[in-house]
Write an enzyme that holds these catalytic residues in place. Structure first.
Site, PDB file in Angstrom:
ATOM      1  CB  CYS A  35      -0.936  -0.147   1.204  1.00  0.00           C
ATOM      2  SG  CYS A  35      -2.158  -1.376   1.204  1.00  0.00           S
ATOM      3  CG  HIS A  87      -2.754   3.660   2.022  1.00  0.00           C
ATOM      4  ND1 HIS A  87      -3.390   3.186   0.870  1.00  0.00           N
ATOM      5  CD2 HIS A  87      -3.014   2.313   2.982  1.00  0.00           C
ATOM      6  CE1 HIS A  87      -3.831   2.096   1.083  1.00  0.00           C
ATOM      7  NE2 HIS A  87      -3.747   1.580   2.348  1.00  0.00           N
ATOM      8  CG  ASN A 114      -6.887  -0.624   1.524  1.00  0.00           C
ATOM      9  OD1 ASN A 114      -6.013  -0.447   0.574  1.00  0.00           O
ATOM     10  ND2 ASN A 114      -6.119  -1.010   2.498  1.00  0.00           N
TER      11      ASN A 114
END
Length: 315
Positions: free
Chosen positions: A115, A244, A274
């Site tokens: 990520c 993020h 996500n």
């Protein structure tokens, strides 16, 4: 004033074609809309539709970024793609993107840092532009998270989505672009999160959510404060912080530590879930037209590895 490299010429994004709401997940998981939204801030996410993949999303986002920039693919001399979900071990997603947009023959590479991948890839693109090894970079973040997640696992299936974001970066004249980067990783924390190869249903994504939450809430503000301090800027000079998009609670907790006004935070996790390496560039189309020259953008990534990274961009 430090010179900056990587002026943004255009941005684009592509999303999975299936909108999956919390209500949809109630039908297949022991969960509820209220439980999901309270703990994650997510209301819906996008899953790939028939015929879509990490590669097709990356290509679509790249084409849109080039169109937005008003430049042909042939003007690009490097393609960098951050991803952890290439459906094949090789060739790279970047190679396929380059061929699809008319940039065949130029340098192309994938970068995997979970990520934190896009923030890592941005540092590579910025360094290549600063060194003169590239003059125009097509930078992509793309992940098909449903290829590595058990969507029927309540602990992880509610969190993730599929998407891609892209940006065209020009070397420019040194006034606008990336000024600084922070990169870090600690393999001692690798057991906190793992996933098998895309399509490997025997090893779906696992994470220790509690420990990763603690890590992210600590690391996010630390990176923001560090990159501002070593470049002598204050929050007043920062137009946006793009973290993020792991979880709205992480973003909110870190923002409280930093005392950041809500309008400076860019958030899309409520709409997209996500999306791993795609989450930061998916934000660019929402803010691009209102960017103020001379202000700064701070991007912050954190993920499995554990990895972390931040970028300071002067508008």
């Amino acid at each position: 004033m430090n010179r900056a490299y990587g002026k943004m010429l255009g941005v684009g994004r592509a999303l999975g074609g299936r909108v999956v709401t919390n209500r949809d997940l109630e039908a297949v998981l022991d969960t509820s809309d209220e439980w999901i939204s309270t703990r994650t801030g997510i209301r819906e996410r996008r899953f790939v539709a028939e015929g879509q993949s990490c590669v097709t999303l990356a290509v679509e986002a790249a084409r849109r970024a080039l169109e937005h920039a008003g430049v042909p693919g042939a003007s690009v001399d490097l393609v960098v793609c951050a991803t952890s979900t290439n459906p094949e071990s090789m060739p790279s997603v970047a190679c396929l993107v380059g061929e699809a947009v008319g940039a065949a023959g130029v340098g192309a590479m994938d970068l995997s840092a979970a990520c934190a991948g896009f923030a890592y890839a941005a540092s590579v693109a910025g360094a290549m532009l600063a060194s003169g090894l590239a003059s125009r970079v097509l930078l992509v973040g793309a992940d098909e998270m449903t290829s590595i997640v058990n969507v029927r696992d309540r602990s992880t299936g509610i969190l993730f989505g599929d998407g891609a974001g892209a940006v065209v970066l020009d070397r420019g004249d040194g006034s606008s672009g990336f000024v600084d980067h922070i990169l870090g990783a600690d393999g001692r924390m690798a057991p906190l999160g793992r996933a098998g190869h895309p399509g490997d249903g025997k090893r779906p994504l696992y994470q220790n959510g509690r420990e990763i939450f603690r890590f992210a809430v600590r690391m996010f503000p630390e990176m923001v404060e560090k990159i501002m301090a070593r470049n002598g800027i204050s929050l007043d000079e920062v137009q946006y912080i793009i973290p993020h998009q792991a979880n709205a609670r992480i973003i909110q907790a870190a923002a409280r530590k930093l005392e950041v006004p809500e309008e400076k935070l860019v958030v899309n996790v409520d709409r997209f879930g996500n999306t791993s390496a795609a989450s930061i560039p998916l934000s660019y189309p929402d803010i691009f037209d209102g960017l103020e020259p001379g202000k700064y953008i701070i991007t912050v990534g954190f993920g499995f590895g554990l990895t972390w990274a931040a970028n300071l961009y002067r508008i």
